[in-house]
Design a protein around this motif. Structure first.
Motif, mmCIF file in Angstrom:
data_model
loop_
_atom_site.group_PDB
_atom_site.id
_atom_site.type_symbol
_atom_site.label_atom_id
_atom_site.label_comp_id
_atom_site.label_asym_id
_atom_site.label_seq_id
_atom_site.Cartn_x
_atom_site.Cartn_y
_atom_site.Cartn_z
ATOM 1 N N ILE A 163 0.836 -1.195 0.000
ATOM 2 C CA ILE A 163 0.000 0.000 0.000
ATOM 3 C C ILE A 163 0.876 1.252 0.000
ATOM 4 C CG2 ILE A 163 -1.806 1.260 1.224
ATOM 5 C CD1 ILE A 163 -2.566 -1.441 2.514
ATOM 6 N N ASP A 164 0.629 2.116 -0.958
ATOM 7 C CA ASP A 164 1.342 3.385 -1.053
ATOM 8 C C ASP A 164 0.528 4.474 -0.372
ATOM 9 O OD1 ASP A 164 3.148 2.055 -2.654
ATOM 10 O OD2 ASP A 164 2.334 2.809 -4.526
ATOM 11 N N ASP A 165 1.156 5.588 -0.147
ATOM 12 C CA ASP A 165 0.516 6.759 0.457
ATOM 13 C C ASP A 165 1.150 7.975 -0.205
ATOM 14 O OD1 ASP A 165 -0.748 8.566 2.207
ATOM 15 O OD2 ASP A 165 0.850 8.374 3.682
ATOM 16 N N VAL A 223 -6.759 1.972 -6.475
ATOM 17 C CA VAL A 223 -6.454 3.247 -5.823
ATOM 18 C C VAL A 223 -7.658 3.716 -5.013
ATOM 19 C CG1 VAL A 223 -5.730 5.650 -6.119
ATOM 20 C CG2 VAL A 223 -4.898 3.896 -7.718
ATOM 21 N N CYS A 224 -7.420 3.898 -3.714
ATOM 22 C CA CYS A 224 -8.370 4.579 -2.845
ATOM 23 C C CYS A 224 -7.807 5.984 -2.677
ATOM 24 C CB CYS A 224 -8.430 3.922 -1.472
ATOM 25 S SG CYS A 224 -8.670 2.155 -1.506
ATOM 26 N N VAL A 282 -2.769 0.538 -4.218
ATOM 27 C CA VAL A 282 -2.585 -0.763 -3.584
ATOM 28 C C VAL A 282 -2.121 -1.738 -4.660
ATOM 29 C CG1 VAL A 282 -3.692 -2.604 -2.267
ATOM 30 C CG2 VAL A 282 -4.418 -0.223 -1.930
ATOM 31 N N VAL A 283 -0.860 -2.139 -4.577
ATOM 32 C CA VAL A 283 -0.277 -3.066 -5.540
ATOM 33 C C VAL A 283 -0.568 -4.486 -5.065
ATOM 34 C CG1 VAL A 283 1.846 -3.813 -6.684
ATOM 35 C CG2 VAL A 283 1.577 -1.406 -6.027
ATOM 36 N N CYS A 284 -1.264 -5.264 -5.883
ATOM 37 C CA CYS A 284 -1.615 -6.637 -5.537
ATOM 38 C C CYS A 284 -0.631 -7.578 -6.230
ATOM 39 C CB CYS A 284 -3.035 -6.947 -6.003
ATOM 40 S SG CYS A 284 -4.285 -5.817 -5.343
ATOM 41 N N PHE A 285 -0.041 -8.511 -5.451
ATOM 42 C CA PHE A 285 0.966 -9.403 -6.037
ATOM 43 C C PHE A 285 1.128 -10.669 -5.211
ATOM 44 C CE2 PHE A 285 3.156 -7.085 -2.817
ATOM 45 C CZ PHE A 285 4.226 -7.858 -2.399
ATOM 46 N N ASP A 286 1.860 -11.623 -5.791
ATOM 47 C CA ASP A 286 2.162 -12.885 -5.120
ATOM 48 C C ASP A 286 3.640 -12.887 -4.753
ATOM 49 O OD1 ASP A 286 2.597 -15.453 -4.251
ATOM 50 O OD2 ASP A 286 1.714 -16.420 -6.002
ATOM 51 N N PRO A 287 3.982 -12.771 -3.470
ATOM 52 C CA PRO A 287 5.389 -12.742 -3.079
ATOM 53 C C PRO A 287 6.129 -14.050 -3.353
ATOM 54 C CG PRO A 287 3.981 -12.802 -1.136
ATOM 55 C CD PRO A 287 3.079 -12.656 -2.333
ATOM 56 N N ARG A 289 7.526 -4.388 -6.788
ATOM 57 C CA ARG A 289 8.455 -3.408 -6.202
ATOM 58 C C ARG A 289 8.780 -2.296 -7.204
ATOM 59 N NH1 ARG A 289 10.550 -1.059 -1.545
ATOM 60 N NH2 ARG A 289 11.694 0.575 -2.579
ATOM 61 N N GLU A 290 9.005 -2.683 -8.454
ATOM 62 C CA GLU A 290 9.311 -1.678 -9.479
ATOM 63 C C GLU A 290 8.114 -0.751 -9.711
ATOM 64 O OE1 GLU A 290 10.874 -3.612 -12.978
ATOM 65 O OE2 GLU A 290 12.570 -4.444 -11.859
ATOM 66 N N SER A 291 6.912 -1.307 -9.679
ATOM 67 C CA SER A 291 5.725 -0.463 -9.863
ATOM 68 C C SER A 291 5.584 0.492 -8.690
ATOM 69 C CB SER A 291 4.464 -1.309 -10.044
ATOM 70 O OG SER A 291 4.063 -1.921 -8.826
ATOM 71 N N PHE A 292 5.867 0.013 -7.481
ATOM 72 C CA PHE A 292 5.838 0.861 -6.288
ATOM 73 C C PHE A 292 6.777 2.048 -6.467
ATOM 74 C CE2 PHE A 292 7.479 2.101 -2.158
ATOM 75 C CZ PHE A 292 6.351 2.183 -1.364
ATOM 76 N N ASP A 293 8.000 1.768 -6.920
ATOM 77 C CA ASP A 293 8.982 2.834 -7.131
ATOM 78 C C ASP A 293 8.510 3.825 -8.196
ATOM 79 O OD1 ASP A 293 10.712 1.918 -5.172
ATOM 80 O OD2 ASP A 293 11.968 0.796 -6.576
#
Length: 136
Positions: free
Chosen positions: A15-17, A45-46, A57-62, A72-76
């Protein structure tokens, strides 16, 4: 109810802010959608639209190394987008370890040193959150 719904899509979320000027909110939403498409991920996105604060909110499978890397790259890229749009990497929830390097990018060396100075005044022994965001 948005976060619980997004959490059902993949085993993990990041989750980003990110807060941007309200006049750039549409650019943030469009940019986040483009990032989701680029990385083949679901990014919901909220937002607190009234103040420009978004929570991508990036949804993924760790357990999937490639998907975790793309997350992680999308978060950056989302962090970079927020700064590019004149915003901040944290609208209300703080920096945390995940965004430590982004704080340095946003504040620059002088701003970061000022923050370290303030921390040193209130925590001269470095007891509070050692090794986290503001290393002394």
């Amino acid at each position: 109810m948005t976060l619980p719904a997004l959490e059902t899509l993949r085993p993990a979320t990041m989750i980003d802010d990110v807060c941007v000027p309200r006049s750039r909110l549409a650019d943030m939403l469009d940019g986040t959608a483009a990032i989701a498409e680029k990385y083949a991920l679901t990014i919901g996105v909220c937002a607190h639209a009234g103040d420009g604060n978004t929570h991508p909110v990036v949804c993924f499978d760790p357990a999937d190394p490639d998907e975790a890397r793309r997350a992680r790259e999308s978060f950056d890229e989302i962090m970079a987008l927020g700064l590019e749009l004149g915003g901040t990497i944290t609208g209300e929830h703080g920096v945390g370890v995940l965004k430590k390097e982004w704080l340095a990018r946003e504040l620059g060396p002088v701003g970061l040193e000022m923050q370290r100075g303030i921390k040193a005044v209130f925590d001269p022994l470095g007891l509070l959150n050692p090794g986290k965001v503001l290393d002394l």
